[in-house]
Design a protein around this motif. Structure first.
Motif, PDB file in Angstrom:
ATOM      1  N   LEU A  39       9.499  10.258   9.536  1.00 45.21           N
ATOM      2  CA  LEU A  39       8.575   9.417   8.729  1.00 45.21           C
ATOM      3  C   LEU A  39       8.792  10.371   7.521  1.00 45.21           C
ATOM      4  O   LEU A  39       8.891  11.176   7.009  1.00 45.21           O
ATOM      5  N   VAL A  40       8.597   9.739   5.836  1.00 43.64           N
ATOM      6  CA  VAL A  40       8.598  10.213   4.731  1.00 43.64           C
ATOM      7  C   VAL A  40       6.955   9.693   4.221  1.00 43.64           C
ATOM      8  O   VAL A  40       7.044   8.947   4.956  1.00 43.64           O
ATOM      9  N   CYS A  41       6.644  11.450   3.776  1.00 46.35           N
ATOM     10  CA  CYS A  41       5.764  10.985   3.490  1.00 46.35           C
ATOM     11  C   CYS A  41       4.992  11.327   2.195  1.00 46.35           C
ATOM     12  O   CYS A  41       5.355  11.817   1.364  1.00 46.35           O
ATOM     13  N   CYS A  42       3.825  10.384   1.720  1.00 49.30           N
ATOM     14  CA  CYS A  42       4.005  10.599   0.322  1.00 49.30           C
ATOM     15  C   CYS A  42       2.995  11.819  -0.321  1.00 49.30           C
ATOM     16  O   CYS A  42       1.818  11.596   0.379  1.00 49.30           O
ATOM     17  N   ALA A  58      13.667   4.868  -0.675  1.00 51.97           N
ATOM     18  CA  ALA A  58      13.509   6.268   0.105  1.00 51.97           C
ATOM     19  C   ALA A  58      13.951   7.024  -0.613  1.00 51.97           C
ATOM     20  O   ALA A  58      14.981   6.608  -1.240  1.00 51.97           O
ATOM     21  N   PRO A  59      13.724   8.532  -0.818  1.00 48.03           N
ATOM     22  CA  PRO A  59      13.809   9.458  -1.280  1.00 48.03           C
ATOM     23  C   PRO A  59      15.266  10.029  -0.256  1.00 48.03           C
ATOM     24  O   PRO A  59      15.648   9.849   0.954  1.00 48.03           O
ATOM     25  N   PHE A  70       6.807  10.394  -3.843  1.00 41.71           N
ATOM     26  CA  PHE A  70       5.535   9.286  -3.877  1.00 41.71           C
ATOM     27  C   PHE A  70       6.086   7.903  -3.429  1.00 41.71           C
ATOM     28  O   PHE A  70       7.355   7.138  -4.124  1.00 41.71           O
ATOM     29  N   CYS A  71       4.761   7.196  -2.469  1.00 40.97           N
ATOM     30  CA  CYS A  71       5.363   5.929  -1.627  1.00 40.97           C
ATOM     31  C   CYS A  71       5.225   4.939  -3.409  1.00 40.97           C
ATOM     32  O   CYS A  71       4.361   4.616  -4.104  1.00 40.97           O
ATOM     33  N   PRO A  72       5.611   3.599  -3.185  1.00 35.57           N
ATOM     34  CA  PRO A  72       6.211   3.005  -3.963  1.00 35.57           C
ATOM     35  C   PRO A  72       4.439   2.634  -4.888  1.00 35.57           C
ATOM     36  O   PRO A  72       4.349   2.044  -5.593  1.00 35.57           O
ATOM     37  N   PRO A  73       3.440   2.358  -3.417  1.00 40.71           N
ATOM     38  CA  PRO A  73       1.927   1.369  -4.781  1.00 40.71           C
ATOM     39  C   PRO A  73       1.702   3.038  -5.063  1.00 40.71           C
ATOM     40  O   PRO A  73       0.927   2.285  -6.707  1.00 40.71           O
ATOM     41  N   CYS A  74       1.603   4.112  -4.872  1.00 40.46           N
ATOM     42  CA  CYS A  74       0.916   5.057  -6.248  1.00 40.46           C
ATOM     43  C   CYS A  74       2.633   5.415  -7.118  1.00 40.46           C
ATOM     44  O   CYS A  74       1.205   5.613  -8.245  1.00 40.46           O
TER      45      CYS A  74
END
Length: 81
Positions: A39-42, A58-59, A70-74
């Motif tokens: 998983l990729v973590c924010c 995705a990075p 940072f995730c899309p919402p953040c």
């Protein structure tokens, strides 16, 4: 810290619960599909994602060590979108 964590699917003590927070402070399941694994973590919230579920958001896998993701919402909330 790198944004990539995880391993084999399953194996967590809170299987089936997206509220389990790992030692790194992030959930142990994907925010999109609820699956485990790599998983990729924010860096700004506890959400975690599969790269495939993020698509273009995705990075890169060859991410520089210590580079924050940072995730899309953040990203939207921080004005980075």
């Amino acid at each position: 810290s790198s944004g990539w964590v995880g391993g084999a699917a399953g194996g967590s003590s809170g299987e089936g619960s997206a509220t389990v927070v790992e030692e790194d402070g992030n959930f142990d399941t994907c925010a999109v599909c609820d699956g485990g694994g790599l998983l990729v973590c924010c860096e700004a919230c506890p959400q975690a994602y599969h790269a495939a579920c993020l698509g273009e958001e995705a990075p890169p896998e060859e991410e520089e060590e210590g580079q924050a993701w940072f995730c899309p919402p953040c990203k939207a909330q921080l004005g980075m979108a």
